[in-house]
Design a protein around this motif. Structure first.
Motif, mmCIF file in Angstrom:
data_model
loop_
_atom_site.group_PDB
_atom_site.id
_atom_site.type_symbol
_atom_site.label_atom_id
_atom_site.label_comp_id
_atom_site.label_asym_id
_atom_site.label_seq_id
_atom_site.Cartn_x
_atom_site.Cartn_y
_atom_site.Cartn_z
ATOM 1 N N ARG A 145 27.372 24.500 48.241
ATOM 2 C CA ARG A 145 27.377 25.350 48.511
ATOM 3 C C ARG A 145 28.539 25.818 48.505
ATOM 4 N N ILE A 146 29.706 24.627 48.092
ATOM 5 C CA ILE A 146 31.356 25.924 47.918
ATOM 6 C C ILE A 146 31.471 26.507 46.612
ATOM 7 N N ALA A 147 30.516 25.588 45.428
ATOM 8 C CA ALA A 147 29.980 25.870 43.948
ATOM 9 C C ALA A 147 29.867 27.674 44.151
ATOM 10 N N GLU A 148 28.315 27.589 45.152
ATOM 11 C CA GLU A 148 28.442 28.890 45.549
ATOM 12 C C GLU A 148 29.237 30.161 46.023
ATOM 13 N N VAL A 149 29.916 29.040 46.839
ATOM 14 C CA VAL A 149 30.741 30.350 47.351
ATOM 15 C C VAL A 149 32.240 30.594 46.656
ATOM 16 N N ASN A 150 32.014 29.829 45.704
ATOM 17 C CA ASN A 150 33.577 30.271 44.853
ATOM 18 C C ASN A 150 33.301 30.903 43.594
ATOM 19 N N THR A 151 31.796 31.081 43.204
ATOM 20 C CA THR A 151 31.435 32.045 42.533
ATOM 21 C C THR A 151 31.452 33.636 43.001
ATOM 22 N N GLN A 152 30.961 33.698 44.190
ATOM 23 C CA GLN A 152 31.013 35.066 45.095
ATOM 24 C C GLN A 152 32.642 35.448 45.504
ATOM 25 N N ASP A 153 33.525 34.212 45.499
ATOM 26 C CA ASP A 153 35.148 34.682 45.676
ATOM 27 C C ASP A 153 35.233 34.787 44.400
ATOM 28 N N GLN A 154 35.328 34.512 43.882
ATOM 29 C CA GLN A 154 35.467 34.782 41.769
ATOM 30 C C GLN A 154 34.839 36.671 41.481
ATOM 31 N N THR A 155 33.806 36.740 41.638
ATOM 32 C CA THR A 155 33.124 37.598 41.909
ATOM 33 C C THR A 155 33.576 39.039 42.545
ATOM 34 N N GLY A 156 33.954 38.971 44.091
ATOM 35 C CA GLY A 156 34.778 39.705 44.663
ATOM 36 C C GLY A 156 35.786 39.739 44.369
ATOM 37 N N ASN A 157 37.165 38.837 43.921
ATOM 38 C CA ASN A 157 37.682 38.891 43.596
ATOM 39 C C ASN A 157 38.236 40.046 42.151
ATOM 40 N N ILE A 158 37.780 39.884 41.500
ATOM 41 C CA ILE A 158 37.015 40.142 40.033
ATOM 42 C C ILE A 158 36.928 41.812 40.716
ATOM 43 N N ALA A 159 35.859 41.887 41.584
ATOM 44 C CA ALA A 159 35.635 43.220 42.067
ATOM 45 C C ALA A 159 37.134 43.944 42.585
ATOM 46 N N LEU A 160 38.025 43.198 43.163
ATOM 47 C CA LEU A 160 38.505 43.801 43.476
ATOM 48 C C LEU A 160 40.307 44.096 42.856
ATOM 49 N N GLN A 161 39.967 43.593 42.233
ATOM 50 C CA GLN A 161 40.751 43.894 41.095
ATOM 51 C C GLN A 161 40.659 45.204 39.877
ATOM 52 N N THR A 162 39.108 45.285 39.583
ATOM 53 C CA THR A 162 39.120 46.343 39.292
ATOM 54 C C THR A 162 38.996 47.436 40.097
ATOM 55 N N ALA A 163 38.332 47.535 41.062
ATOM 56 C CA ALA A 163 39.115 49.232 41.788
ATOM 57 C C ALA A 163 40.186 48.494 41.898
ATOM 58 N N SER A 164 41.373 48.004 42.190
ATOM 59 C CA SER A 164 42.739 48.467 42.004
ATOM 60 C C SER A 164 43.363 48.893 40.567
ATOM 61 N N GLN A 165 42.735 48.554 39.412
ATOM 62 C CA GLN A 165 43.227 48.679 38.621
ATOM 63 C C GLN A 165 41.841 50.385 38.375
ATOM 64 N N TYR A 166 41.351 49.944 38.439
ATOM 65 C CA TYR A 166 40.564 51.568 38.174
ATOM 66 C C TYR A 166 40.520 52.637 39.134
ATOM 67 N N LEU A 167 42.033 52.112 40.575
ATOM 68 C CA LEU A 167 42.135 53.629 41.242
ATOM 69 C C LEU A 167 43.558 54.015 40.834
ATOM 70 N N GLU A 168 44.341 52.853 40.087
ATOM 71 C CA GLU A 168 45.941 53.022 39.808
ATOM 72 C C GLU A 168 45.782 53.465 38.490
ATOM 73 N N LEU A 169 44.351 53.828 37.440
ATOM 74 C CA LEU A 169 44.421 54.718 36.374
ATOM 75 C C LEU A 169 43.632 56.216 37.068
ATOM 76 N N VAL A 170 42.628 56.188 37.746
ATOM 77 C CA VAL A 170 42.600 57.560 38.720
ATOM 78 C C VAL A 170 43.496 58.237 38.866
ATOM 79 N N ARG A 171 45.064 57.373 39.565
ATOM 80 C CA ARG A 171 46.375 57.847 40.545
ATOM 81 C C ARG A 171 47.151 58.437 38.715
ATOM 82 N N LEU A 172 47.461 57.781 38.061
ATOM 83 C CA LEU A 172 47.859 57.855 36.530
ATOM 84 C C LEU A 172 47.236 59.351 35.874
ATOM 85 N N ASN A 173 45.917 59.302 36.339
ATOM 86 C CA ASN A 173 45.416 60.251 35.258
ATOM 87 C C ASN A 173 45.814 61.484 36.234
ATOM 88 N N ASP A 174 45.438 61.767 37.602
ATOM 89 C CA ASP A 174 45.931 63.152 38.284
ATOM 90 C C ASP A 174 47.458 63.427 38.169
#
Length: 453
Positions: A145-174
């Motif tokens: 269960r810990i490994a399962e949560v770690n996978t979900q946590d890592q996936t969510g963390n990467i999703a958060l980083q991707t969203a932040s970087q995408y929004l940064e790219l949106v901000r710079l393009n605008d």
């Protein structure tokens, strides 16, 4: 080459040069293909979903989860009987007998035969071991269960980083569009000021200041374009795609924002659904299983065991007989370690104290998550209000710039006032874009904190 006629040498030389040119053209065309930049329009949701499956950190976490699955299977398979097979063969030398210490030696064959062999199978099945097997299974279940949560946590963390970087790219393009717009205004303004200067309506100082303003805007545009390239590379790494790919955000900073009421369930559930809280709870379960495993050492164990085999020669009779025989048995084996009463006492106490420690960690994690979720909720509400204020500010700054521009070219205002109005208009538009991207960034931070990303 001296053995070829002159005309043949010229033909051979021309062919060699032509072949070399062909290879150079092929190499240059392949190099151009390698340097080709592919552009793709990607939405924020698409970028997040792609990163969740392709990111290297996520893939590593999934491998670790698969390993935990195998560990859990191994814990359950440990309850199966332990079965062994054995086979042996010996060829003995002649037997030497001594009398009177090492004197008077006599040699003869080993009775009844110099050959011995055995072939058999045995099995051991645990009937009761104080709950040790169940404790091991429970611990490995918690580890999974810990490994399962770690996978979900890592996936969510990467999703958060991707969203932040995408929004940064949106901000710079605008922002790039805003700077290009400002560059157009600066060029038009410089042309108009040069016309006024030629008509001797403004001084040379105004021309120089307008030129400086134009140069600063050009530098800002170059800097922002470099920032766009860097942000795009960071996003490529998160999505695990080649550096030659250029991501063109299909979403803008002005995409609809979630209603503030939709964040209330996320804030309320964060104390139980957060990855940190879930992981802390599974650590508590794993430690409790360890306590049961240590306590099982103080209890007796009971096992069923059996064996069957072929043996040669027959030593069951005396004298031994030169024959092969088969025999087997079944039995029960009970065992109790008296020393475990004092050897395991401190181990049990330490394990129970670690359970209390992990329970406090879990409670502290719940408190921290609740504070973070509440903070993001408050900040999101503030960000929505900031967007509304900045939208009004942009309209006010636009009208102000138009008025001051009209006054300046009618000789009713100074160039300083016009440049200040232009900077205010540019800053208000940038603040609006920043407020819009910040609101989305806060929303995705809350999603990750609540374990829903």
């Amino acid at each position: 080459m001296g053995r070829y006629p002159l005309n043949k040498r010229l033909v051979l030389l021309s062919f060699t040069v032509l072949l070399t040119l062909v290879f150079m053209l092929i190499a240059s065309s392949s190099g151009a293909q390698d340097m080709r930049i592919d552009s793709y329009r990607v939405s924020l949701v698409e970028a997040i979903q792609f990163a969740k499956t392709q990111n290297k950190w996520v893939q590593a976490a999934k491998i670790a989860e698969s390993a935990a699955v195998e560990d859990r299977k191994d814990a359950y398979k440990a309850a199966l009987p332990a079965v062994n097979t054995n086979a042996s063969y010996q060829r003995f030398s002649d037997l030497t007998l001594f009398t009177d210490r090492l004197n008077h030696a006599a040699t003869g064959p080993r009775k009844p035969t110099p050959h011995t062999a055995a072939l058999g199978i045995d099995a051991l099945f645990n009937i009761y071991s104080g709950g040790r097997q169940q404790a091991l299974q429970s611990e490995q279940e918690a580890r999974f269960r810990i490994a399962e949560v770690n996978t979900q946590d890592q996936t969510g963390n990467i999703a958060l980083q991707t969203a932040s970087q995408y929004l940064e790219l949106v901000r710079l393009n605008d922002l790039n569009k805003l700077i290009q717009d400002q560059l157009g205004r600066a060029q038009t303004r410089l042309n108009n000021i040069n016309s006024l200067f030629r008509n001797q309506k403004v001084t040379r100082s105004d021309v120089l200041r307008a030129e400086v303003m134009l140069s600063n805007v050009e530098l800002s545009l170059q800097q922002n374009e470099n920032d766009v390239i860097i942000a795009n590379q960071k996003l490529n790494v998160l999505m695990n795609i080649p550096d030659s790919v250029r991501i063109l955000p299909s979403d803008s900073a002005g995409i609809p924002k979630p209603e503030i009421t939709s964040l209330l369930p996320l804030m309320e559930e964060a104390g139980t659904t957060s990855f940190v809280v879930q992981r802390a709870g599974h650590y508590v379960e794993a430690q409790r299983a360890k306590v049961k495993g240590v306590q099982s050492n103080t209890l007796p164990s009971l096992s069923f065991y059996t064996a069957y085999g072929l043996n040669y020669p027959n030593y069951l009779f005396f004298p031994p007989v030169d024959q092969t025989y088969a025999i087997g048995f079944v039995g029960l084996k009970a065992q109790y370690s008296i020393s475990s009463l004092y050897h395991s006492k401190s181990k049990i106490a330490a394990s129970k104290l670690r359970v209390k420690e992990l329970e406090l960690h879990q409670q502290a994690a719940v408190d921290n998550v609740r504070i973070q979720a509440n903070s993001y909720y408050i900040k999101y509400k503030e960000a929505l209000n900031r967007i509304s204020v900045n939208e009004r500010s942009v309209e006010q700054a636009r009208v102000n710039y138009r008025i001051v521009s009209t006054k300046y070219f009618n000789q009713l205002a100074l160039l300083t006032d016009l440049l200040d109005a232009d900077n205010l208009y540019q800053e208000s538009r940038f603040n609006l874009i920043k407020a819009q991207t910040d609101a989305l960034a806060i929303y995705y931070n809350l999603l990750y904190t609540s374990g829903r990303l």
